[in-house]
Design a protein around this motif. Structure first.
Motif, PDB file in Angstrom:
ATOM      1  N   PRO A  90       0.694  -1.319  -0.019  1.00  0.00           N
ATOM      2  CA  PRO A  90       0.121   0.037  -0.230  1.00  0.00           C
ATOM      3  C   PRO A  90       0.712   1.154  -0.174  1.00  0.00           C
ATOM      4  CG  PRO A  90      -0.723  -1.556   1.387  1.00  0.00           C
ATOM      5  CD  PRO A  90       0.553  -2.193   1.048  1.00  0.00           C
ATOM      6  N   ALA A  91       1.965   1.217   0.782  1.00  0.00           N
ATOM      7  CA  ALA A  91       2.838   2.425   0.736  1.00  0.00           C
ATOM      8  C   ALA A  91       3.449   2.911  -0.612  1.00  0.00           C
ATOM      9  CB  ALA A  91       4.125   2.205   1.885  1.00  0.00           C
ATOM     10  N   ASP A  92       3.452   1.848  -1.551  1.00  0.00           N
ATOM     11  CA  ASP A  92       4.075   1.881  -2.935  1.00  0.00           C
ATOM     12  C   ASP A  92       3.201   1.932  -3.946  1.00  0.00           C
ATOM     13  OD1 ASP A  92       6.580   2.039  -1.759  1.00  0.00           O
ATOM     14  OD2 ASP A  92       6.977  -0.137  -1.802  1.00  0.00           O
ATOM     15  N   LEU A  93       2.059   2.159  -3.918  1.00  0.00           N
ATOM     16  CA  LEU A  93       0.946   2.073  -4.722  1.00  0.00           C
ATOM     17  C   LEU A  93       1.216   3.155  -6.104  1.00  0.00           C
ATOM     18  CD1 LEU A  93      -2.460   1.984  -2.897  1.00  0.00           C
ATOM     19  CD2 LEU A  93      -1.396   0.036  -4.269  1.00  0.00           C
ATOM     20  N   VAL A  94       1.799   4.424  -5.584  1.00  0.00           N
ATOM     21  CA  VAL A  94       1.940   5.356  -6.688  1.00  0.00           C
ATOM     22  C   VAL A  94       2.835   4.838  -7.698  1.00  0.00           C
ATOM     23  CG1 VAL A  94       3.504   6.727  -5.741  1.00  0.00           C
ATOM     24  CG2 VAL A  94       2.134   7.901  -7.009  1.00  0.00           C
ATOM     25  N   THR A  95       3.734   3.824  -7.293  1.00  0.00           N
ATOM     26  CA  THR A  95       5.079   3.598  -8.259  1.00  0.00           C
ATOM     27  C   THR A  95       4.591   2.508  -9.518  1.00  0.00           C
ATOM     28  OG1 THR A  95       5.605   1.534  -7.009  1.00  0.00           O
ATOM     29  CG2 THR A  95       6.775   3.611  -6.292  1.00  0.00           C
ATOM     30  N   GLY A 109      -3.504   1.417 -13.363  1.00  0.00           N
ATOM     31  CA  GLY A 109      -3.824   2.847 -12.696  1.00  0.00           C
ATOM     32  C   GLY A 109      -5.189   2.447 -11.671  1.00  0.00           C
ATOM     33  N   VAL A 110      -6.085   1.871 -12.502  1.00  0.00           N
ATOM     34  CA  VAL A 110      -7.468   1.900 -11.980  1.00  0.00           C
ATOM     35  C   VAL A 110      -7.659   1.108 -10.836  1.00  0.00           C
ATOM     36  CG1 VAL A 110      -9.715   0.771 -12.405  1.00  0.00           C
ATOM     37  CG2 VAL A 110      -8.696   2.256 -13.980  1.00  0.00           C
ATOM     38  N   ILE A 111      -6.858  -0.059 -10.656  1.00  0.00           N
ATOM     39  CA  ILE A 111      -6.585  -0.787  -9.635  1.00  0.00           C
ATOM     40  C   ILE A 111      -5.926  -0.413  -8.452  1.00  0.00           C
ATOM     41  CG2 ILE A 111      -5.513  -3.082  -8.773  1.00  0.00           C
ATOM     42  CD1 ILE A 111      -5.889  -4.236 -11.466  1.00  0.00           C
ATOM     43  N   LYS A 151      -6.465   2.456  -3.271  1.00  0.00           N
ATOM     44  CA  LYS A 151      -5.940   3.781  -2.434  1.00  0.00           C
ATOM     45  C   LYS A 151      -7.435   4.239  -1.993  1.00  0.00           C
ATOM     46  CE  LYS A 151      -3.347   6.759  -0.561  1.00  0.00           C
ATOM     47  NZ  LYS A 151      -2.370   6.426   0.232  1.00  0.00           N
ATOM     48  N   VAL A 152      -8.544   4.452  -2.495  1.00  0.00           N
ATOM     49  CA  VAL A 152      -9.565   4.639  -2.047  1.00  0.00           C
ATOM     50  C   VAL A 152     -10.058   3.963  -1.035  1.00  0.00           C
ATOM     51  CG1 VAL A 152     -11.983   5.217  -2.859  1.00  0.00           C
ATOM     52  CG2 VAL A 152     -10.378   6.036  -4.311  1.00  0.00           C
TER      53      VAL A 152
END
Length: 148
Positions: free
Chosen positions: A54-59, A108-110, A115-116
């Protein structure tokens, strides 16, 4: 389904390694079929998005296109020499941009949904999620001067 938690770097390396393996198999068995490569890129994108911490979702939306570019290199074609190989790679990326965009969109959608859900879970654990009233801090001594 296994629930590994990869770091951002681990997710990118996973994608690169799997896509290189897929490209090698496509080159050996299917004469370098870019369509099969593109179709198999979609689940790899999804797995990368599901398995990252979860901490690295943006990568993930950054690492997935890199994995596509690394993976398509063996089946890109091109002539001899570095220049010919680079032109073949750029051409393969341009011709297969739909697969690249599709896999990036899936990742990106996943990642966004994950994240939401994480944010909603934190809000629920915090207690309701209503608006908090924030009061201005009192000055030292506890007195409020209302002369203005």
């Amino acid at each position: 389904m296994p629930n590994p938690r990869l770091t951002g770097l681990g997710s990118g390396l996973f994608g690169c390694a799997v896509m290189l393996l897929v490209a090698g198999l496509c080159r050996l068995l299917l004469d370098g079929s870019a369509v099969v490569f593109g179709v198999l890129f979609l689940p790899v994108s999804a797995l990368s998005a599901f398995w990252v911490r979860p901490a690295d979702l943006v990568t993930v939306p950054v690492g997935v296109p890199i994995a596509f570019a690394v993976g398509i290199w063996p089946i890109a074609g091109g002539s001899e020499g570095l220049g010919g190989q680079l032109i073949g790679l750029v051409t393969a990326l341009a011709v297969n941009a739909g697969w690249l965009y599709g896999g990036t969109l899936i990742a990106g959608v996943i990642v966004s949904v994950r994240k939401v859900r994480i944010m909603a879970r934190k809000r629920g654990a915090r207690g309701g999620g209503g608006r908090r009233v924030v009061r201005a801090p009192r000055p030292p001594g506890g007195r409020v001067d209302r002369r203005t």
